[in-house]
Design a protein around this motif. Structure first.
Motif, PDB file in Angstrom:
ATOM      1  N   TRP A 182      -9.494   8.774   0.654  1.00 37.37           N
ATOM      2  CA  TRP A 182      -9.266   7.699   1.472  1.00 37.37           C
ATOM      3  C   TRP A 182      -9.641   7.933   2.827  1.00 37.37           C
ATOM      4  O   TRP A 182      -9.366   9.142   3.169  1.00 37.37           O
ATOM      5  CB  TRP A 182      -8.171   6.494   1.286  1.00 37.37           C
ATOM      6  CG  TRP A 182      -6.814   7.329   2.018  1.00 37.37           C
ATOM      7  CD1 TRP A 182      -6.347   6.985   3.157  1.00 37.37           C
ATOM      8  CD2 TRP A 182      -6.118   8.270   1.361  1.00 37.37           C
ATOM      9  NE1 TRP A 182      -5.029   7.613   3.480  1.00 37.37           N
ATOM     10  CE2 TRP A 182      -4.931   8.326   2.218  1.00 37.37           C
ATOM     11  CE3 TRP A 182      -5.907   9.098   0.271  1.00 37.37           C
ATOM     12  CZ2 TRP A 182      -3.922   9.596   2.162  1.00 37.37           C
ATOM     13  CZ3 TRP A 182      -5.160   9.963   0.085  1.00 37.37           C
ATOM     14  CH2 TRP A 182      -4.060  10.373   0.943  1.00 37.37           C
ATOM     15  N   ALA A 183      -9.669   7.135   3.403  1.00 40.80           N
ATOM     16  CA  ALA A 183     -10.043   7.457   5.253  1.00 40.80           C
ATOM     17  C   ALA A 183      -8.907   6.655   5.929  1.00 40.80           C
ATOM     18  O   ALA A 183      -8.480   5.627   5.553  1.00 40.80           O
ATOM     19  CB  ALA A 183     -11.299   6.830   5.669  1.00 40.80           C
ATOM     20  N   ALA A 184      -8.681   7.143   7.108  1.00 39.08           N
ATOM     21  CA  ALA A 184      -7.602   6.463   7.923  1.00 39.08           C
ATOM     22  C   ALA A 184      -8.153   6.826   9.518  1.00 39.08           C
ATOM     23  O   ALA A 184      -8.997   7.570   9.821  1.00 39.08           O
ATOM     24  CB  ALA A 184      -6.394   7.455   7.909  1.00 39.08           C
ATOM     25  N   GLY A 185      -7.887   5.757  10.191  1.00 43.27           N
ATOM     26  CA  GLY A 185      -7.944   5.753  11.682  1.00 43.27           C
ATOM     27  C   GLY A 185      -7.263   6.730  12.386  1.00 43.27           C
ATOM     28  O   GLY A 185      -6.266   7.081  11.932  1.00 43.27           O
ATOM     29  N   THR A 186      -7.481   6.765  13.766  1.00 44.93           N
ATOM     30  CA  THR A 186      -6.888   7.662  14.623  1.00 44.93           C
ATOM     31  C   THR A 186      -6.372   6.955  15.764  1.00 44.93           C
ATOM     32  O   THR A 186      -7.137   6.003  16.068  1.00 44.93           O
ATOM     33  CB  THR A 186      -7.561   9.009  15.178  1.00 44.93           C
ATOM     34  OG1 THR A 186      -8.641   8.604  15.742  1.00 44.93           O
ATOM     35  CG2 THR A 186      -7.952  10.005  13.836  1.00 44.93           C
ATOM     36  N   ARG A 187      -5.341   7.326  16.708  1.00 46.06           N
ATOM     37  CA  ARG A 187      -5.102   6.741  17.773  1.00 46.06           C
ATOM     38  C   ARG A 187      -5.215   7.185  19.006  1.00 46.06           C
ATOM     39  O   ARG A 187      -4.795   6.934  20.063  1.00 46.06           O
ATOM     40  CB  ARG A 187      -3.573   6.327  17.608  1.00 46.06           C
ATOM     41  CG  ARG A 187      -3.094   5.587  16.322  1.00 46.06           C
ATOM     42  CD  ARG A 187      -1.773   5.276  16.264  1.00 46.06           C
ATOM     43  NE  ARG A 187      -1.315   4.586  15.067  1.00 46.06           N
ATOM     44  CZ  ARG A 187      -0.149   4.016  14.855  1.00 46.06           C
ATOM     45  NH1 ARG A 187       0.859   4.251  15.635  1.00 46.06           N
ATOM     46  NH2 ARG A 187      -0.099   3.371  13.652  1.00 46.06           N
ATOM     47  N   GLY A 188      -6.264   8.236  19.231  1.00 44.33           N
ATOM     48  CA  GLY A 188      -6.651   8.932  20.400  1.00 44.33           C
ATOM     49  C   GLY A 188      -7.657   7.874  21.094  1.00 44.33           C
ATOM     50  O   GLY A 188      -7.934   7.069  20.665  1.00 44.33           O
ATOM     51  N   SER A 189      -7.959   8.393  22.310  1.00 49.02           N
ATOM     52  CA  SER A 189      -8.671   7.537  23.253  1.00 49.02           C
ATOM     53  C   SER A 189     -10.200   7.606  22.790  1.00 49.02           C
ATOM     54  O   SER A 189     -10.839   6.690  22.879  1.00 49.02           O
ATOM     55  CB  SER A 189      -8.848   8.237  24.821  1.00 49.02           C
ATOM     56  OG  SER A 189      -9.056   9.696  24.746  1.00 49.02           O
TER      57      SER A 189
END
Length: 369
Positions: A182-189
């Motif tokens: 599966w895919a996941a987002g990141t919380r970086g800029s």
């Protein structure tokens, strides 16, 4: 948790690698004109393939509760969601008409979004449960149970899912090589995507990070989103660890698989029509005008059929459901009054009616030869 970085290169590096034939950037080809109108279909699937009859069954269980298929395991067996009769919980079930539904899991009706993705192979069903924690933050876990109608206990595969992303694509959750992906987002800029995998036999979640916004496509490929700014779509082979640039001109939006792209020409009033092309830029052709829209997120099921809706003919009963067959070049009518439309693999399914008249219909595209 294992992790490695798969970096999206700068434009300068892309050009350098292209010269070395590591990246492939092809010119935008001339469009192939269609030989027939690209408006509503005038011939039905049943007329084109005599004897073709979609599977059909009532959209309620014996207890009167409606259900919504998330995946067809075969033409009559579905993995579906359904409320309990009191409306307080939502069930994930395996169901074949005439049989008792097998319950895989239940969640509170308040635990939205709940069951967010499902996948299956011959041995197992795998699904995600996304529910808020005590602080109201959505958390996703992945669960599995044996395939079939026999009762068996569900087992949690992992809770190490990151900020899991689900778009309604058939590739949101997939089983390959003994693992679930599966895919996941990141919380970086800077935007980045984590492509995550977990062995179904147990172990740690592994993560490959791609710079930019990506989603899984047909295994083992991932594809970047859009290309509307003219930068092209990136097709990443995660097994070979190389990337291809699919050319997309400025002002167009492309959704691609490893074989085909659906290309929408964007105007001030929205999409002005639908085109298809192979990912090497060849066989580009306009298949539909502004009266139609894509019916499902994924282009070109079975690398042959594009599923469309005739939005110009929508009314209270639904709207015409169409397929474009790239082999014959014809656009064909599947149903005249489709409401909810979904597709996975070779199966496209849709609802008609509502409440007491709700029915589900399914067409196996692999039978259209």
């Amino acid at each position: 948790m294992g992790s490695r970085l798969f970096t999206r290169p700068s434009p300068a590096l892309v050009l350098a690698l292209a010269a070395a034939a590591v990246w492939i950037a092809l010119p935008i080809p001339e469009r192939t004109p269609t030989g027939s109108p690209v408006g509503p279909a005038v011939r039905s699937v049943a007329e084109e393939w005599p004897g073709t009859t979609p599977a059909e069954f009532l959209g309620t269980f014996f207890d009167g509760t409606p259900f919504t298929p998330l995946l067809y395991l075969d033409e009559l067996t579905v993995v579906a969601t359904a409320p309990t009769p009191d409306g307080e919980r939502v069930r994930l079930v395996v169901y074949t008409p005439g049989e008792e539904a097998r319950e895989l899991a239940t969640l509170s009706a308040d635990d939205a979004p709940g069951f967010t993705a499902v996948a299956a192979d011959d041995e197992r069903i795998v699904w995600t449960q996304t529910v808020p924690d005590a602080k109201g933050v959505a958390r996703t876990g992945i669960w599995t149970a044996p395939a079939g109608l026999a009762e068996a206990e569900a087992v949690r595969v992992t809770a190490d899912t990151g900020d899991a992303l689900f778009t309604g694509s058939q590739y949101d959750l997939q089983i390959a090589g003994g693992s679930v992906h599966w895919a996941a987002g990141t919380r970086g800029s800077a935007p980045a995507t984590e492509l995550r995998s977990h062995p179904l036999s147990g172990g740690e979640t592994t993560t490959v990070t791609l710079e930019g916004e990506f989603a899984w496509s047909a295994w083992p490929y991932a594809v970047s989103n859009g290309g509307a700014a003219g930068e092209g779509v990136l097709l990443a082979d995660m097994a070979a660890e190389n990337t291809t640039v699919i050319p997309v001109e400025t002002g167009a939006l492309a959704t691609c698989t490893p074989v085909w792209c659906r290309v929408l020409a964007l105007g001030m009033a929205g999409p002005g029509g639908t085109e298809l092309m192979r990912t090497d830029g060849s066989q580009r052709r306009r298949i539909a005008d502004e009266r139609t829209s894509a019916a499902v997120p994924d282009p070109m099921l079975l690398d042959r059929f594009e599923v469309l809706l005739d939005v110009s003919a929508a009314d209270a009963d639904g709207q015409p459901l169409l397929i474009f067959d790239q082999v014959s070049g014809k656009t064909l009518l599947v149903a005249s009054d489709a409401r909810i439309v979904r597709a996975r693999g070779a199966t496209v399914w849709w609802s008609t009616g509502d409440e007491e008249t709700l029915k589900w219909h399914a067409l196996n595209l692999a039978r259209l030869e």
